[in-house]
Design an enzyme around this catalytic site. Structure first.
Site, mmCIF file in Angstrom:
data_model
loop_
_atom_site.group_PDB
_atom_site.id
_atom_site.type_symbol
_atom_site.label_atom_id
_atom_site.label_comp_id
_atom_site.label_asym_id
_atom_site.label_seq_id
_atom_site.Cartn_x
_atom_site.Cartn_y
_atom_site.Cartn_z
ATOM 1 N N ASP A 195 -10.731 -6.049 4.746
ATOM 2 C CA ASP A 195 -10.993 -6.720 3.477
ATOM 3 C C ASP A 195 -11.956 -7.883 3.647
ATOM 4 O O ASP A 195 -12.757 -8.164 2.758
ATOM 5 C CB ASP A 195 -9.679 -7.210 2.860
ATOM 6 C CG ASP A 195 -8.878 -6.074 2.239
ATOM 7 O OD1 ASP A 195 -9.497 -5.103 1.775
ATOM 8 O OD2 ASP A 195 -7.639 -6.156 2.230
ATOM 9 N N HIS A 250 0.796 -1.226 0.000
ATOM 10 C CA HIS A 250 0.000 0.000 0.000
ATOM 11 C C HIS A 250 0.828 1.276 0.000
ATOM 12 O O HIS A 250 0.345 2.321 0.436
ATOM 13 C CB HIS A 250 -0.935 -0.004 1.212
ATOM 14 C CG HIS A 250 -1.968 -1.089 1.170
ATOM 15 N ND1 HIS A 250 -2.919 -1.176 0.179
ATOM 16 C CD2 HIS A 250 -2.192 -2.150 1.991
ATOM 17 C CE1 HIS A 250 -3.687 -2.226 0.397
ATOM 18 N NE2 HIS A 250 -3.260 -2.838 1.481
ATOM 19 N N GLU A 264 -8.232 -12.934 3.359
ATOM 20 C CA GLU A 264 -8.989 -11.688 3.207
ATOM 21 C C GLU A 264 -10.037 -11.761 2.103
ATOM 22 O O GLU A 264 -10.532 -10.739 1.650
ATOM 23 C CB GLU A 264 -8.018 -10.530 2.948
ATOM 24 C CG GLU A 264 -7.009 -10.794 1.840
ATOM 25 C CD GLU A 264 -5.875 -9.790 1.794
ATOM 26 O OE1 GLU A 264 -5.943 -8.756 2.477
ATOM 27 O OE2 GLU A 264 -4.909 -10.038 1.049
#
Length: 262
Positions: free
Chosen positions: A184, A53, A158
């Site tokens: 998620d 990320h 997830e």
């Protein structure tokens, strides 16, 4: 780590094996080695360097990993995928383990193991003078089992596909922990942000059961704002939790301090 000899332990793994809850700090903002000192002062057990990320370079990852290892704060890297290059280059930087997102089958997990582990568990290539051993020249016959023993492979759960295959994923040799990404998972269940929903609790229970059956660790992520739920997950067997990210800590503290003056 204070001892650079072959056989050195991963302090995070050792603490989890003792039955203690370990707490990690996600790093997405700070690119200097100062962050490991902040984490150590705060009492975190590890740093989760998040390549998925943000735009961290391998040079940044390397500098923080090496400094963290010397300080006894375990550095883990969340790689972008299960690809060989993503995993091996993060580990060559000195990471004590990798966190692999988007794993949805036992085959995916096995692919990650193959990249992360030296023979006979995997096919990672051996290089001389590894940072984990303080760059000390070490025979491959000593270095490989030593690094294999301290290298964590953490698989993220997830998605619905991962949840359905969780028993098979947990059974893959070399997987150390299943890390449930709460945000998620909520999205996958069609319940964004609903951390108290029974379906999310059931998902955590399902993963916890798979971990217990296979003798591996359960980890929880995304519950930084809900320490009460982390406590509940600990009762299910969780031995790792992420408490939040550096950018969130800094921003929230800055907002709170600014409000005191307005």
């Amino acid at each position: 780590m204070s001892d650079a000899s072959p056989g050195v332990l991963n302090p995070l793994l050792a603490k989890m094996a003792a039955g203690d809850l370990t707490v990690g700090m996600i790093v997405r903002l700070v690119r200097g080695v100062e962050i490991f000192a902040i984490a150590k002062t705060a009492g975190f057990d590890c740093l989760l360097l998040d390549q998925e990320h943000n735009s961290f370079s391998l040079e940044t990852i390397s500098q923080i990993c090496i400094a963290s290892n010397l300080a006894g704060v375990t550095p883990l890297v969340r790689v972008v995928d299960a690809g060989h290059a993503s995993i091996t280059r993060a580990l060559e930087c000195g990471a004590m383990g990798i966190i692999v997102p988007q794993i949805e089958s036992a085959k995916d997990a096995a692919t990650a193991i193959q990249a992360a582990k030296f023979p006979p568990l995997g096919h990672r290539s051996i290089a001389p003078c590894l940072p984990h051993l303080n760059f000390r020249p070490t025979p491959a016959t000593e270095a490989m089992p030593s690094i294999n023993s301290l290298t964590m492979v953490v698989v993220m759960i997830e998605s619905l596909a991962a949840l359905e295959a969780v028993e098979e994923i947990a059974a893959v040799e070399g997987v150390d922990m299943l890390l449930v990404g709460a945000n998620d998972m909520c999205n996958a269940l069609g319940l964004p942000g609903e951390f108290d929903h029974p379906k999310l609790r059931a998902a955590f229970q399902h993963v916890a059961d798979a971990c217990r059956t296979n003798g591996i660790h359960l980890g929880v992520g995304g519950l930084g704002p809900r320490p009460d739920l982390v406590e509940e997950m600990t009762s299910l067997g969780a031995r790792y939790a992420t408490a939040g990210a550096d950018v969130t800590f800094f921003t929230n503290a800055a907002i709170a301090q600014a409000r005191k003056f307005k």
